[in-house]
Design a protein around this motif. Structure first.
Motif, PDB file in Angstrom:
ATOM      1  N   ARG A 149       0.996  -1.076   0.092  1.00  0.00           N
ATOM      2  CA  ARG A 149       0.051   0.111   0.087  1.00  0.00           C
ATOM      3  C   ARG A 149       0.817   1.347   0.118  1.00  0.00           C
ATOM      4  N   LEU A 150       1.899   1.166  -0.962  1.00  0.00           N
ATOM      5  CA  LEU A 150       2.891   2.283  -1.121  1.00  0.00           C
ATOM      6  C   LEU A 150       2.014   3.452  -1.881  1.00  0.00           C
ATOM      7  N   ARG A 151       2.374   4.572  -1.224  1.00  0.00           N
ATOM      8  CA  ARG A 151       1.491   5.846  -1.737  1.00  0.00           C
ATOM      9  C   ARG A 151       2.809   6.926  -2.463  1.00  0.00           C
ATOM     10  N   PRO A 152       2.326   7.116  -3.692  1.00  0.00           N
ATOM     11  CA  PRO A 152       3.318   8.235  -4.236  1.00  0.00           C
ATOM     12  C   PRO A 152       3.089   9.398  -3.638  1.00  0.00           C
ATOM     13  N   VAL A 153       4.445  10.065  -3.828  1.00  0.00           N
ATOM     14  CA  VAL A 153       4.309  11.438  -3.211  1.00  0.00           C
ATOM     15  C   VAL A 153       4.157  12.463  -4.346  1.00  0.00           C
ATOM     16  N   ILE A 154       3.021  13.125  -4.384  1.00  0.00           N
ATOM     17  CA  ILE A 154       2.516  13.976  -5.216  1.00  0.00           C
ATOM     18  C   ILE A 154       2.701  15.530  -4.624  1.00  0.00           C
ATOM     19  N   ASP A 155       3.509  16.239  -5.526  1.00  0.00           N
ATOM     20  CA  ASP A 155       3.767  17.438  -5.076  1.00  0.00           C
ATOM     21  C   ASP A 155       2.513  18.571  -5.402  1.00  0.00           C
ATOM     22  N   ARG A 156       1.910  18.592  -6.609  1.00  0.00           N
ATOM     23  CA  ARG A 156       0.783  19.347  -6.717  1.00  0.00           C
ATOM     24  C   ARG A 156       0.076  18.871  -7.802  1.00  0.00           C
ATOM     25  N   VAL A 157      -1.439  18.834  -7.949  1.00  0.00           N
ATOM     26  CA  VAL A 157      -2.361  18.590  -8.726  1.00  0.00           C
ATOM     27  C   VAL A 157      -2.888  19.754  -9.600  1.00  0.00           C
ATOM     28  N   PHE A 158      -2.905  19.678 -10.917  1.00  0.00           N
ATOM     29  CA  PHE A 158      -3.556  20.984 -11.748  1.00  0.00           C
ATOM     30  C   PHE A 158      -4.504  20.240 -12.298  1.00  0.00           C
ATOM     31  N   PRO A 159      -5.784  21.151 -12.578  1.00  0.00           N
ATOM     32  CA  PRO A 159      -6.685  20.847 -13.430  1.00  0.00           C
ATOM     33  C   PRO A 159      -6.350  20.700 -14.984  1.00  0.00           C
ATOM     34  N   PHE A 160      -7.104  19.898 -15.350  1.00  0.00           N
ATOM     35  CA  PHE A 160      -6.937  19.645 -16.961  1.00  0.00           C
ATOM     36  C   PHE A 160      -6.775  21.273 -17.632  1.00  0.00           C
ATOM     37  N   ALA A 161      -7.722  21.902 -17.294  1.00  0.00           N
ATOM     38  CA  ALA A 161      -7.968  23.434 -18.032  1.00  0.00           C
ATOM     39  C   ALA A 161      -6.612  23.971 -17.622  1.00  0.00           C
ATOM     40  N   ALA A 162      -5.811  23.802 -16.634  1.00  0.00           N
ATOM     41  CA  ALA A 162      -4.509  24.589 -16.291  1.00  0.00           C
ATOM     42  C   ALA A 162      -3.309  23.862 -16.641  1.00  0.00           C
TER      43      ALA A 162
END
Lengths: 329, 329, 329, 329
Positions: free
Chosen positions: A295-308
């Motif tokens: 159950r390893l979880r990736p480290v996400i810096d930031r999520v942008f919406p598709f439009a951006a």
């Protein structure tokens, strides 16, 4: 459907266009893309500095995850509704590396689009516990890290450089296998987070430009058994200082231009150097099993919406964060 | 006894001196040396250009074979009368490489002498079918070649460069294991002999300066799976052309000065590079078993008498021959 | 000095005798023994049921740890005052297994004595963080477990049987390497302790005689990738049920008499079976490095004083505890 | 088209029937079969003694070769006119063995037919230099032998039992890799032919019922490093005598009924035993590359015309020949 393609112009790295939703041929899936992720190579692709020519209008991004929306004739591996993620090499299914082949964003259209048609053999199932945003981080960065630390165990000391996507995954995978991990970083905040992820020690490479010697000292005065080399010609000289006699370097990119590897120093170190070519779909599936198991979880810096999406490229260009930059659809 | 030591002067690479026959300490053997052999590193040692300082009066040569003339207290592995040959690394007995350590001709006296006292763990038995002259060729060149082609089999294509000691042994060992072998050479006579030893094809690197592309073509247009790299910075650029995608290079020396390895080309080739650090005594013994089993015979270029040792160095310096240069006592 | 030897009689497994302190020959150490440990084979040795003849008066026990009290001529690996532990195979230093050779307690006197003279090559350094009692548990049980789980990683499921010395070490080493571990046990208390050491699930083999199917189910319905087989003919039938298709079994003993392995069932399972022959001194040293790195602590069931050595054998015979039975000097 | 199916009756092992030529679905090929070959398992299938139930009317034979006559939608690996051969496991494409799955002649119809429709991923290309009859011998026997001797090299001694299909291929592959090969045989004529194929020595197992000791003696008194075990419970006892301490046995079948493996003797030998599950299509392709490279020719015992298929079964049942029994269409 809405799709982004490389602009070729100065104003924006990618521009939105409308395209018809593709129809999956025999053996192919139509995937409703739910997330896509950026990698260092995407910077080169959208800026026109990639080593191979990128035709105008190419859809970028190798890494994506989504839901099977339709299947072509003769499909057996997946069904409508299944969650899938892309394999970095669409045609490298198993066995040893035999060449880079056709890649997303270069020789074929990639995943920064609402729908993509891909052969069923080119994708893998998403581990159950992951969101689409998390799953989209796996195809290139995670599999590169997985391959880079392949074979390490409780007796090994591994060095990762910085806190980009590959380095953070390499830290996570090496820790899973019981290895001791050292890291470099220029930021005390990131150093803190790397320690929280399991790094034993973090060396500040700005305050300690001769970080190779510092790492060597921390690694029992003997040096690291394995170094996940991100910087290539720009950092490999320090890496040779940090490396144990008889140690090995996994070369996962060559971002810095100019220079090369000093073979005399390499020889005296008794070193080994191995190109990490990401991995086959078979490798991807084995990695996914382990990710699921632990159950390893990736480290996400930031999520942008598709439009951006253009903002995601701009943000990624600055490289200030830790972990992966993701676009969510 | 008669011994040669490095002269440090211009007139001769080595000069004869008289020294007392050593007395073997506990665990040590006194070996009556019957043959010794030259390697590329010995050129650097006697010319004062070796990477580590060589003290005045040092006895050169890592490679020798002889008869046990006396044993110290507590010796169990050998008896008086046994035929033994030197291990290149006197202190690396088994396990992975962990550093170059003390070497003959540099940090300790070598084998160009009538008698030498060595620890019993530092030598191995001579294969029965070999003469002392043949046995003396094994410690550095043969074991380097053995390690360089480790793991090749009937599905592999191996490239060896030229017809020096390591290259010829690499050709022999790769053929024993069923691999296809290609070679480079500048002489039609040597090319003929390389073919007789089992090389499928030989490329003339003088007439074909772009020999990398030629080798690639001969290797099914795909390139060699393994290259035994002798020249280092001087030839590695051509080697990257000759190498298959995903292939590997065994780095057995870095004779040419200057330059380095282009990491970008290396990465694009998906290549791996491994320093060959000769091998442990355990490796040497395994190699000797195979040599004995297959009654493999080393290729000797020329044998010089002990009294003409300086001529052997002068001859070796020219590098005109094929196989090993040996001094017989 | 005080020494125990096999009695050959019915009253006691071992009897104390006085012997002169040995004088270390060249290459040998005199070790002041501080602790020794019991293994399953010692039961057979003292009861006269070992597969090889045990001469009268033989000193038992392969496993011991102590301090170097004196050194013979030519010793280079250790000095007076160094802490050392025995290698199970006194003459297997490195390389692959080539036969059982001479063993302590059978062909040569063992460690249940105040002083023992052994060749310096037959012992290894004690990890710094361990007591002598802890160190004495390593030579046979820990190294057997280490070899038995060699190569497991975060993707593997390992089954250990019961809570004897080997099984507990196997659990600890497999966990260090990131594997998932299942165990069998007949006692709720031991099951609890096995879970505390990292076992995911524990199956009660008394309440569930068909524990093979139960383990298979717990292992994702697929079966264990690796089974550390303690019972041999007595349990291997259940192990074949517990094993994944294509899985492997490490055979670490064959305690139960009678019966054998059903090759047809083995074949249909696509299984592999490997005898664990403890390991070489080189393997022991690598294990010790990892034990030291992770400050792993052996699980000791009970420590008996030297004067109560016969009681230790009697206690061990009952096999009621968890972990190792140790005798302290 | 003409097809053979298992008769289930006493008169003939297989009976001819007429069936419609199948139409290849998406991803599938229609193959015009040109040759098929018999294996030991086929005897069990047609005689109703196979370990899994064989439904009435099943078409037997796992091994065949032919020409692609038509392709379904979405096929990319082959074109009409390509020469292909079957993979023994139609669904095991790559990676480790995870179960026997559906097999030809048991859970699905096999190759003893004029036309067969198979998924394109289930077949491999025929090496250029081979006839269809030769190619048909590869899927089961050759790949089993290939897997059984995987990893042997110039230092190894291999024992093959008898002169059936698997044994002869194992001899050929082991020789290609430089190994020394010993064989058993009951016939002087076959012994002669085995020697011509590269066997160093052949032991007559009829005149020498204790052939294990004889083989051990021939193998330097040490025993064989690897034994390709054909007979299973019937011969494994002699194999344990023939095996070197620390040696390994590749279990390629368990033809003899009853009995089992004596785990105590196995343990004392320090042996390893590995089931050979034939191999994946990826393994098949690697083997075919080597067969092509070395222009290795399968040894064919006898070829029967399609119309005489029942005679082929009867002939094979007697097992008098050397190499493979083939049916040509």
């Amino acid at each position: 459907m809405r799709t982004y393609q490389v602009s070729g112009g100065a104003d924006a790295p990618v521009v939105p266009v409308e395209r018809p939703v593709p129809v999956p041929a025999a053996g192919h899936l139509l995937v409703r893309v739910k997330a896509a992720a950026l990698n260092a190579r995407d910077r080169l692709i959208v800026s026109g500095t990639y080593t191979a020519p990128v035709p105008p209008g190419r859809v970028p991004l190798s890494d994506g995850a989504g839901v099977v929306a339709a299947v072509g004739d003769g499909v057996t591996r997946f069904r409508v509704g299944d969650r899938v993620l892309s394999g970095f090499h669409p045609d490298w299914i198993h066995g040893p590396f035999t060449g880079w082949g056709d890649l997303y964003g270069v020789q074929r259209d990639g995943w920064l689009t609402e729908y993509i048609a891909v052969h069923e053999r080119s994708v893998a199932a998403v581990p159950d516990h992951l969101s689409f945003e998390e799953a989209a981080t796996l195809p290139c960065a995670a599999l590169t890290a997985w391959s880079a630390v392949d074979g390490v165990g409780p007796g090994d000391t591994v060095l990762v450089q910085g806190s980009g996507g590959v380095s953070v995954f390499a830290l996570q995978f090496a820790r899973l296998a019981g290895a001791r991990v050292l890291a470099t970083s220029s930021s005390p905040e990131k150093a803190e987070r790397l320690r929280a992820l399991g790094a034993s020690e973090v060396v500040d490479y700005v305050r300690t430009p001769e970080w190779g010697a510092a790492v060597r000292e921390l690694a029992d005065g003997r040096g690291a058994d394995l170094i996940v080399e991100i910087g290539g010609a720009g950092t490999v000289s320090q890496s040779l200082d940090a490396l144990a006699d008889g140690g090995r370097i996994s070369l996962v990119g060559n971002l810095a231009s100019g220079g090369g590897l000093d073979l005399t120093r390499f020889f005296r170190r008794g070193a080994a150097l191995r190109t990490i070519t990401v991995g086959s779909r078979s490798d991807l599936e084995r990695m996914n099993q382990v990710i699921g198991r632990h159950r390893l979880r990736p480290v996400i810096d930031r999520v942008f919406p598709f439009a951006a999406a253009p903002d995601a490229f701009a943000y990624f260009e600055k490289g200030a964060g830790m972990g992966k930059v993701v676009i969510s659809l």
